[in-house]
Design a protein around this motif. Structure first.
Motif, mmCIF file in Angstrom:
data_model
loop_
_atom_site.group_PDB
_atom_site.id
_atom_site.type_symbol
_atom_site.label_atom_id
_atom_site.label_comp_id
_atom_site.label_asym_id
_atom_site.label_seq_id
_atom_site.Cartn_x
_atom_site.Cartn_y
_atom_site.Cartn_z
ATOM 1 N N PRO A 304 0.662 -1.118 -0.025
ATOM 2 C CA PRO A 304 -0.013 0.120 0.119
ATOM 3 C C PRO A 304 0.886 1.234 0.026
ATOM 4 O O PRO A 304 1.821 1.371 0.961
ATOM 5 C CB PRO A 304 -0.692 -0.109 1.424
ATOM 6 N N CYS A 305 0.742 1.912 -1.055
ATOM 7 C CA CYS A 305 1.703 3.025 -1.167
ATOM 8 C C CYS A 305 1.095 4.311 -1.928
ATOM 9 O O CYS A 305 -0.006 4.166 -2.509
ATOM 10 C CB CYS A 305 3.136 2.567 -1.787
ATOM 11 N N TYR A 306 1.699 5.551 -1.801
ATOM 12 C CA TYR A 306 1.383 6.686 -2.334
ATOM 13 C C TYR A 306 1.698 6.541 -4.027
ATOM 14 O O TYR A 306 2.752 5.637 -4.263
ATOM 15 C CB TYR A 306 1.873 7.933 -2.021
ATOM 16 N N SER A 307 1.147 7.288 -4.761
ATOM 17 C CA SER A 307 1.224 6.923 -6.432
ATOM 18 C C SER A 307 2.600 7.695 -6.848
ATOM 19 O O SER A 307 2.942 7.340 -7.967
ATOM 20 C CB SER A 307 0.151 7.345 -6.939
ATOM 21 N N SER A 308 3.136 8.403 -6.003
ATOM 22 C CA SER A 308 4.355 9.202 -6.272
ATOM 23 C C SER A 308 5.194 9.111 -5.155
ATOM 24 O O SER A 308 4.916 8.947 -4.165
ATOM 25 C CB SER A 308 4.061 10.463 -7.045
ATOM 26 N N TYR A 333 2.059 -5.110 -10.586
ATOM 27 C CA TYR A 333 1.132 -4.415 -10.839
ATOM 28 C C TYR A 333 0.986 -3.150 -10.154
ATOM 29 O O TYR A 333 1.325 -3.292 -8.800
ATOM 30 C CB TYR A 333 -0.356 -5.170 -10.596
ATOM 31 N N PHE A 334 0.672 -2.122 -10.797
ATOM 32 C CA PHE A 334 0.553 -0.556 -10.114
ATOM 33 C C PHE A 334 -0.743 -0.285 -10.266
ATOM 34 O O PHE A 334 -1.067 0.060 -11.798
ATOM 35 C CB PHE A 334 1.611 0.075 -10.782
ATOM 36 N N ILE A 335 -1.624 -0.144 -9.262
ATOM 37 C CA ILE A 335 -2.754 0.324 -9.777
ATOM 38 C C ILE A 335 -3.508 1.659 -9.023
ATOM 39 O O ILE A 335 -3.203 1.768 -7.800
ATOM 40 C CB ILE A 335 -3.996 -0.817 -9.182
ATOM 41 N N SER A 336 -3.489 2.484 -9.786
ATOM 42 C CA SER A 336 -4.095 3.671 -9.208
ATOM 43 C C SER A 336 -4.554 4.654 -10.469
ATOM 44 O O SER A 336 -4.357 4.471 -11.513
ATOM 45 C CB SER A 336 -2.873 4.566 -8.869
ATOM 46 N N HIS A 403 -5.087 3.350 -0.914
ATOM 47 C CA HIS A 403 -4.147 4.379 -0.165
ATOM 48 C C HIS A 403 -3.545 3.622 0.958
ATOM 49 O O HIS A 403 -4.114 2.572 1.566
ATOM 50 C CB HIS A 403 -5.108 5.479 0.348
ATOM 51 N N PRO A 404 -2.161 4.287 1.397
ATOM 52 C CA PRO A 404 -1.522 3.641 2.434
ATOM 53 C C PRO A 404 -2.319 3.498 3.834
ATOM 54 O O PRO A 404 -1.843 2.772 4.616
ATOM 55 C CB PRO A 404 -0.334 4.276 2.383
ATOM 56 N N SER A 405 -3.315 4.478 3.826
ATOM 57 C CA SER A 405 -4.308 4.298 5.069
ATOM 58 C C SER A 405 -4.955 2.924 5.149
ATOM 59 O O SER A 405 -5.461 2.366 6.047
ATOM 60 C CB SER A 405 -4.965 5.306 5.299
ATOM 61 N N LEU A 406 -5.236 2.278 4.029
ATOM 62 C CA LEU A 406 -6.101 1.002 3.876
ATOM 63 C C LEU A 406 -7.363 1.431 4.184
ATOM 64 O O LEU A 406 -8.350 0.464 4.281
ATOM 65 C CB LEU A 406 -5.682 0.020 4.745
ATOM 66 N N ASP A 410 -7.991 1.003 -4.118
ATOM 67 C CA ASP A 410 -8.081 -0.343 -4.510
ATOM 68 C C ASP A 410 -7.488 -1.157 -3.562
ATOM 69 O O ASP A 410 -7.649 -2.570 -3.544
ATOM 70 C CB ASP A 410 -7.267 -0.528 -5.958
ATOM 71 N N VAL A 411 -6.501 -0.636 -2.667
ATOM 72 C CA VAL A 411 -6.041 -1.498 -1.668
ATOM 73 C C VAL A 411 -6.998 -2.252 -0.706
ATOM 74 O O VAL A 411 -6.868 -3.428 -0.310
ATOM 75 C CB VAL A 411 -4.924 -0.778 -0.894
ATOM 76 N N VAL A 412 -8.156 -1.524 -0.767
ATOM 77 C CA VAL A 412 -9.118 -2.197 0.262
ATOM 78 C C VAL A 412 -9.714 -3.623 -0.429
ATOM 79 O O VAL A 412 -9.745 -4.657 0.604
ATOM 80 C CB VAL A 412 -10.361 -1.247 0.291
ATOM 81 N N HIS A 413 -9.845 -3.682 -1.637
ATOM 82 C CA HIS A 413 -10.089 -5.006 -2.349
ATOM 83 C C HIS A 413 -9.230 -5.877 -2.001
ATOM 84 O O HIS A 413 -9.507 -7.068 -1.716
ATOM 85 C CB HIS A 413 -10.262 -4.724 -3.757
ATOM 86 N N PHE A 414 -7.888 -5.546 -2.261
ATOM 87 C CA PHE A 414 -6.746 -6.804 -2.012
ATOM 88 C C PHE A 414 -6.679 -7.203 -0.495
ATOM 89 O O PHE A 414 -6.534 -8.240 -0.472
ATOM 90 C CB PHE A 414 -5.506 -6.194 -2.506
#
Lengths: 664, 937
Positions: A304-308, A333-336, A403-406, A410-414
């Motif tokens: 879970p990370c920022y996109s930049s 995969y980079f999803i954002s 988002h790194p806060s979860l 999309d991170v919520v789905h994973f």
């Protein structure tokens, strides 16, 4: 000079400096840790999250079933996540003349400041800061708006109710400063006020000459992220440096410009590493080995990370590591929503990159190796889990997503998808959120969790070395930096230790900066300058006396000639006294030089003063003229003649002394 | 001496006398001296054998302006020539040559040569070489050279000063031991202990009892007076003299025996006491060293019997020998400031000082910095150091460099505490382990700061790799100490923390692994809870570390896994080491590491896998599917890896497998190569079969490798096969191929060898003793091809080893002399030459020997012996020769002697040296000749 501190977060600062009649806002960081108190926003319907029980106090007296849900043993707010804004009541935001942005993480609250507040000033930022900041804001808005929630929970914020809630909701502060996310229109409007600047460019003179004539502002490279900057705010005789997120590591951005920070009167120091004990190199190694370990065992890795930002370094590190760890066939995969733009933007800001990467552009090669990963299909990026991704998705794999806060994105789905298998691993690389809090609504969790916060900002060791080098007179910093972290109270090395203790600030502090303005620059008009007669008092130093009229306007001071009295009127009509210009008295001449003792004694002797008793003092001499009963006290900066009621004697002696001095 | 050299010497002397500085290189003269001294040691009387040498000396010293280098050489040469009493006399008779050579005060000094340090050092070394017998000492005294030596002891050139010191020590010690009457003297000395006599009388008596003239007494007196004078307190600028005096005393005290020691002690005890009392920090450690050397018994213990020298003890206990050293040492320990104090403590422990109270104090001192940093109270340190000393030590620890350096000294010497008697130990070993663990935690930023520990010092240590390494080394040394076992679980937890810490440097991780291994090795065998917990922790840490970004870490990890497997108890009922659950779970990681991009890691992984399977091999267990697949992977590495290390490791893997297998299966026939194509069939169900099927491929790939070390390792495997094949023939004892440099055993008597396999040529056990069968097996396996290929290899070590092995083979199967016919079975064994790189060379050799390859053009030649199936040979194109013929025609003995010489033996021979030097004479003779500049790339 005053400093208004609108944010207490040391790495997401928002301060306002009042300096020489100007009001300058330094960064406007948005504290997003508040979202950890909210339930995650799932992209697809989650039976688990939809069936959570509502919270009712034990005695049943408070029923907040609709607002609060119990999940994983904790209580969360079931509402659109809210963000903690900078303080807006401490001062009138409409008076802000200019906002200086240091890096794209520190501008996320901009719409809250510039919109609906009467703000009419300008915002200054570098181009990458603006572009990547825009992307991050758009991503945030997108994440929030993709999963709209009808209701907004407000009852729980009531002080009386909040104190009865279970922790950590009970203890959260500033809940009334929490607001929903801005809209894309507000983002666009806020960003339209941004004016672009380049490193070391003295920007303000051009733009606001009338108001800021006396204050010059220029950004310096801070080495932390693409286009990140520190700022120098200076007048002719004062220099204030503002240090935000800075880094001395050799990552992708241009290296930090340290020397320009030298000799500041005030240094406002923010944005040090949030993870002083985690060395970025070690963490990067840890990240790679845990990733390889999971993939080898057949599991998936979620980052879970920022996109930049750090993601560019992570991808670069992985580029080198993939082959050595035999991960060549593993998909990344980079999803954002902004994945594509982020990866592409990073390649085009060549002038903002470190030297190595800049030189690649001339080869020509893409400065970042993720271009090659994309070309070889090892790295694939998608705007969302919907669409193409679902058909390409192959496991085991590595997914970078926010988002790194979860709590949203999309991170919520994973998390829902992979959380139940112990083969999978989630690796936290962003230091902004406590990983335990981030994971709280997903408990119980079977997937492995690795915490490798990579924070490249300055650590305490580096900053104390830097401060020794640049030697600011006074340092202002968040109060968190003046004591060891609460969890490691034994680490006295994790705090600022300076010869003169720094001035600490916290949210809502208003500091009077210990600043004594001693000089001001004054312009001499040419005709006045021509009239000066300089005389040399010592080699290289000439002085002249000047009489003129001082005009002060817009912080600028001009000395002009005194208007001459008009020539006498031809009529004999007597003018009224009041209309006459003030009479100009010729100034008394200024004296300079030193009286040589031997020569003076000889002169005295010539003038009949022979009985002189010379006494040496710490500063000069005392000459006792015994026959005349007079004393001449000669010191470096003063000469006193003491003779009791004998004015002719005093005058004679004075004239003798004056013979040896230069008159201006 | 080589006749040719003798012939060249006179010419050489002439050249040297005139050529001076234009020597081929500045080491030529040293090499020449080395050669001369070698000859002298062999008993050659150089003066008699080479009359040109005294003549050369005479020429040089009569030269008005000799070159300083040649002059220096002349001094050394003269000393060397005069080293034996007879030569000395001869030179003395030679018109007082010695006197005019060593005459510095007069001639050399006046002529200005003495200013050149190379002349002075030549003179000192000449004197040193000469002083081997009493007449030389007499000469020294007579010429009054002692004064010169004493002056040179404080020479501006450090080398000259050190050499002069060395000569003085040599005079004092060696001359006193030259006389055979020492023993009588000692007896007399014993009886005279306690009597007060003056130093002069002592020295005289010493000289008398030594049977030497008054020369010795004179020299000893002069030296002692000088040393005494140098020790008396002086200004700082003369401190150098004091330092030199102390250094001389250290050397002499270290070697002197009873009579001399007593006199020396008596002479210098007073000035030493004064020096100690003055307390010059510059002299502290030297003074301590002097005292420790003088008063330690251990340096004079008889190393063979382990007994003390009683006379020395008596001398030391003699109240006349001045104030007892103990009180001086106590004074030092009370007054020294850190860091000398800590160094003094370390020195006391290192020198194994006899006084137990001092030893205890020293141990306490060493623990003091550890105690200060960690804030843990150790019982034994209470008495160590005064309050003032502690205070200044604490202050010192606040600055980074001294803090780290002191801690490292303490930790390095803490290991000596393990050999200290328990009553001297300042604290139980367990407490020491706790302190070190606490220090390790501090270094990783984990330990909370102690209220009494220094926070500044604490900050110096966070992340300090040097202290971490030293601590880990100390911890390793303490593992075997009694009492350490109590802290086992704490040790494991700290070590696992270190292995898990992302900030640990690779070197620290390596040390952590070593320490962990040591502690695991002392873990009690019955499985305990510690073992289980450790296993789980280790597994998670190792899993991560084998994926580390840094190759050094991956390498250390893989190495550790191998060593861990090797540690597995051999009495385990398990089938192999990999049955151990811990080791078993690591094996897949090792297999994965075979694909590591770093060659060192791949090599370490191969070695570790070999260590893992060792036990299984020893027990002849059937190979698992995993092992079968592994063999294929290893052969791929051998044939395809671009780096040498993994390929070498593969060969060693098979060597150790074969070696273990053959040790444990003595009755089984040597493995035969079934077929080169089916080398790693996965259907191989037994270890020997799998091994056998792979060995042929290993040999052929290994011998064709480009790396010479791979080839040498392949030959080692060939040696094992050879040994295995030939051992039933009783020839194993003579196998020397494993160490070709060792002197070879004399070749067995031909009849005796023949007799060994002249038994019934049946099958089974008897069949094993069939030399023909054994030889055929070796040919079939490709061993012979490997040996022959090695023999013609351009790398000397390969050829040398192959040559040794071929000789073994020849001695075992082809009886000497060459004319004797081999047994029919042996003679029937042939090998093919075609298709081999060495085929042509062997063919040429055979032709020269009158033997022609079967089917080749030499049909009808003498000695040609056709064997084998003609039809088959025709099909294959022929080219077969009898192995015996090949072995005999190779002239292995001659080859061995050539190969045994190092490649630069020609350049390093004395003859070559002489020729080199002479060549400059030629250049001088022909002014037109231009120097040929050789580009030596």
């Amino acid at each position: 000079m005053k400093l208004y501190c609108l944010s207490g977060h040391p790495t997401l600062p928002c301060n306002v400096l009042k300096f020489k009649s100007t009001t300058i806002m330094l960064d406007c960081g948005l504290d997003t840790t508040s979202v950890l108190n909210f339930l995650p926003l799932p992209l697809v319907h989650s039976p688990r999250l939809s069936k959570l029980p509502g919270w009712v106090s034990k005695d049943g007296s408070i029923n907040l079933e609709k607002e609060l849900k119990e999940c994983g043993g904790r209580v969360f707010v079931d509402s659109q996540p809210e963000l903690c804004l900078p303080e807006r009541e401490l001062m009138d935001l409409s008076t802000i003349d200019v906002i200086l942005i240091s890096n794209y993480h520190c501008m996320m609250a901009l719409p809250y400041i510039t919109e609906h507040s009467g703000f009419t000033g300008a915002v200054y930022a570098t181009e990458p800061t603006l572009q990547i900041g825009r992307l991050l804001m758009e991503e945030l808005v997108n994440h929030m708006e993709r999963v709209p929630k009808a209701q907004t929970a407000t009852c729980w914020k009531n002080k009386e109710i909040q104190r009865l809630l279970p922790g950590p909701l009970k203890d959260v502060a500033e809940v009334w400063a929490w607001k929903r996310c801005y809209t894309i229109q507000e983002v666009n409007s806020a960003l339209s006020k941004v004016q672009l600047v380049g490193y070391s460019q003295k920007v303000v003179r051009v733009l606001h000459q009338e108001l800021f004539g006396a204050v010059q502002v220029s950004p310096l490279s801070s080495g932390y992220s693409l286009g990140s900057s520190n700022w120098i705010i200076q007048s002719h005789y004062e220099k204030v440096s503002y240090m935000s997120g800075s880094s001395l590591l050799t990552t992708h951005p241009q290296p930090m410009d340290q020397s320009s920070l030298k000799n500041s009167d005030i240094l406002i120091l923010t944005g040090l590493t949030q993870m002083p004990t985690a060395n970025p190199d070690g963490m990067l190694g840890e990240f790679c080995s845990n990733l390889a370990m999971t993939i080898r065992a057949g599991g998936n890795v979620l980052v879970p990370c920022y996109s930049s930002g750090v993601i560019y370094d992570l991808l670069e590190c992985l580029y080198q590591f993939i082959d050595s760890a035999n991960l060549g066939s593993t998909p990344f995969y980079f999803i954002s929503p902004i994945a594509n733009s982020s990866l592409e933007f990073s390649q085009i800001f060549a002038e903002w990159l470190c030297h190595n990467k800049q030189s690649k552009v001339y080869l020509p090669e893409p400065p970042f190796p993720h271009a090659e990963l994309i070309q070889t299909n090892k790295l694939k990026h998608y705007p969302s889990i919907h669409g193409d991704f679902s058909s390409e998705f192959r496991q085991p794999c590595v997914v970078f997503t926010g988002h790194p806060s979860l709590r949203f994105g999309d991170v919520v789905h994973f998390m829902e998808l992979w959380g139940r298998s112990s083969l999978n691993t989630i690796i936290f690389t962003e230091p902004d959120f406590s990983y335990l809090d981030a994971l709280a609504p997903y408990q119980p969790l079977a997937m492995k969790c690795v915490y490798c916060p990579i924070d490249t900002r300055l650590n305490f060791h580096q900053v104390s070395k830097l401060l020794k080098e640049i030697q600011p007179l006074h340092v202002v910093c968040p109060e968190q930096y003046t004591q060891p972290p609460p969890a490691q109270s034994h680490r006295s090395d994790l705090m600022l230790e300076l010869p003169a203790p720094p001035l600490p600030y916290r949210r809502c502090s208003v500091l009077s900066l210990p600043f004594r303005r001693r000089y001001e620059r004054i312009h001499l008009l040419p005709e006045l300058a021509k009239s000066l007669v300089p005389s040399e008092v010592k080699p290289g130093v000439s002085v002249a006396t000047v009489s003129g009229m001082l005009q002060s306007k817009d912080n600028k001071h001009t000395l002009m000639s005194v208007p001459r009295p008009p020539p006498a009127a031809p009529t004999k009509k007597r003018k009224r006294v009041a209309e006459e210009p003030p009479e100009l008295l010729a100034p008394k001449p200024l004296l300079s030089g030193a009286v040589p003792l031997d020569g003076f004694l000889a002169t005295l002797h010539k003038h009949g003063v022979s009985e002189v008793k010379v006494e040496e003092t710490a500063d000069g001499h005392i000459l006792h003229l015994q026959a005349e009963d007079a004393l001449i006290q000669m010191e470096a900066h003063a000469t006193h003649i003491v003779c009791d009621n004998n004015e002719p004697m005093r005058t004679t002696l004075r004239d003798l002394v004056l013979r040896f001095l230069q008159k201006l | 001496m080589d006749g040719e050299c003798v012939k060249l010497l006179p010419q050489l002397c002439k050249v040297l006398a005139v050529s001076g500085k234009s020597l081929p290189d500045d080491t030529s003269l040293e090499k020449l001296l080395d050669w001369f001294s070698g000859l002298t040691n062999l008993g050659t009387g150089l003066v008699e054998a080479c009359p040109c040498l005294p003549a050369f000396i005479s020429t040089v010293i009569h030269n008005a302006s000799p070159d300083p280098t040649i002059l220096s050489f002349t001094f050394k040469l003269t000393g060397l020539l005069a080293a034996t009493e007879s030569s000395f006399k001869l030179l003395q008779e030679n018109s007082l040559l010695l006197g005019s050579v060593f005459d510095p005060p007069h001639r050399w000094q006046e002529a200005g040569f003495w200013d050149d340090p190379c002349v002075r050092i030549g003179w000192v070394q000449g004197i040193r070489a000469m002083l081997q017998h009493p007449p030389a000492l007499h000469f020294l005294v007579e010429s009054d050279f002692t004064k010169v030596l004493l002056r040179l002891q404080t020479d501006t050139s450090l080398f000259v000063a050190a050499a002069a010191n060395d000569v003085l020590a040599h005079i004092l010690v060696t001359q006193s031991q030259l006389s055979g009457k020492c023993v009588d003297m000692e007896r007399e000395e014993k009886s005279s202990i306690g009597k007060t006599v003056t130093m002069d009388a002592d020295v005289q008596r010493l000289a008398l009892t030594l049977g030497s003239s008054s020369d010795y007494a004179t020299v000893v007196m002069a030296i002692l007076e000088h040393v005494k004078a140098s020790l008396v307190s002086k200004e700082n600028k003369e401190r150098h003299q004091t330092l030199q005096g102390l250094r001389l005393l250290i050397v002499v005290f270290g070697q002197a025996r009873a009579p001399l020691l007593g006199i020396l002690l008596k002479a210098v005890s007073e000035p030493l006491e004064a020096l100690v009392a003055e307390g010059h920090s510059q002299l502290h450690l030297l003074l301590l060293d002097v005292l420790l050397t003088a008063y330690s018994c251990s340096s004079h213990d008889n190393p063979t019997t382990g007994q003390h020298n009683p006379t020395r003890d008596q001398v030391l206990n003699d109240p006349d020998s001045g104030q007892p050293a103990d009180s001086l040492i106590s004074h030092m320990l009370d007054t020294y400031k850190p860091p000398e104090l800590i160094h003094a403590g370390a020195a006391l422990l290192r020198r194994d000082h006899r006084d137990l109270s001092h030893k205890a104090k020293a141990a306490g001192l060493l623990l003091l910095p550890l105690e200060m940093i960690t804030g843990l109270t150790l019982p034994g340190t209470q008495s160590a150091g005064s309050a003032e000393q502690r205070c200044s030590l604490a202050e010192l620890m606040n600055s980074k460099t001294p803090c780290i350096s002191l801690l490292c000294v303490c930790l390095t010497h803490a290991t000596l505490l393990t050999c200290t008697p328990p009553d001297v130990l300042p604290c139980p070993i367990g407490s020491l382990v706790t302190v070190i663990l606490s220090l390790l935690r501090i270094c990783s930023g984990q330990a909370p700061i102690s209220p009494i520990g220094s926070s500044k010092a604490y900050r110096n240590l966070i992340g300090c790799g040097k202290v971490q390494r030293c601590s880990l080394e100390a911890l390793t040394a303490l593992a075997v100490s009694p009492g350490a076992a109590e802290r086992m679980s704490e040790v494991f937890s700290v070590l696992i923390e270190y292995l898990d810490n992302p900030d640990s440097e690779p070197t620290v991780l390596h040390k952590s692994y070593q320490t962990l291994l040591k502690w695991i090795s002392v873990l009690p065998v019955p499985s305990s809870s510690i073992r289980d917990t450790l296993g789980q922790d280790l597994l998670s840490v190792v899993r991560k570390r084998v994926c580390d970004v840094r190759w050094e870490v991956r390498d250390s990890t893989v190495e550790f896994l191998g060593d861990l497997a090797a540690l597995s108890p051999s009495n385990d009922s398990a089938q192999c080491a990999s049955e151990n659950p811990l080791v078993c779970s690591f094996t897949p990681h090792l297999v994965e590491a075979l694909q590591d991009p770093e060659s060192y890691v791949r090599a370490s992984a191969i070695k570790a896998l070999a260590q893992t399977f060792t036990l299984g091999w020893q027990q002849g267990a059937a190979p698992s599917q995993q092992q079968t697949a592994l063999v294929k992977q290893l052969l791929d590495i051998l044939s395809g890896d671009t780096e040498g290390f993994p390929r070498r490791a593969v060969i060693r893997y098979f060597s150790s497998w074969f070696s273990l297998w053959s040790q444990n299966a003595p009755g089984l026939p040597p493995p035969r190569s079934s077929s080169s194509s089916s080398s790693s069939s996965s259907s191989s169900s037994s270890s020997p079969l799998l091994l056998t099927s792979s060995v042929g491929s290993v040999l052929s790939l290994g011998s064709a490798d480009l790396d010479w070390e791979v080839k040498v390792h392949t030959l080692e495997l060939a040696r094992l096969l050879l040994h295995r094949a030939l051992s039933p023939l009783g020839a194993s004892a003579s196998l020397s191929g494993s160490d070709a440099a060792s002197p070879r055993q004399p070749a067995p008597h031909p009849y005796a060898v023949t007799g060994q396999w002249a038994g019934p040529g049946g099958q089974g056990e008897a069949g094993d003793a069939d030399p023909g069968g054994a030889l055929a097996g070796l040919v079939e396996q490709g061993v012979l091809a490997v040996l022959l290929s090695g023999l013609f290899d351009c790398d000397r070590p390969v050829a040398l080893k192959a040559c040794g092995l071929l000789m073994d083979l020849r001695d075992a199967v082809c009886p000497t002399p060459a004319g004797a016919a081999p047994s029919a079975a042996v003679a029937a064994v042939t090998c093919k030459l075609q298709g081999c790189s060495w085929g042509k060379e062997v063919e040429a050799l055979l032709e020269r020997a009158g033997v022609v390859a079967n089917g080749s053009k030499g049909e009808g030649s003498k000695g040609c012996d056709w064997t084998g199936d003609e039809e088959e040979e025709e099909e294959e194109g022929g080219g077969s020769v009898r192995v015996c013929d090949v072995l005999r025609s190779l002239d292995l003995d001659e080859r061995l002697s050539v190969l045994s010489q190092s490649s630069d033996h020609v350049q390093n021979s004395p003859l070559s040296l002489l020729q080199d030097i002479l060549s400059i004479g030629d250049r001088h003779a022909d002014p037109n000749s231009q120097e040929v500049i050789v580009d030596c790339y």
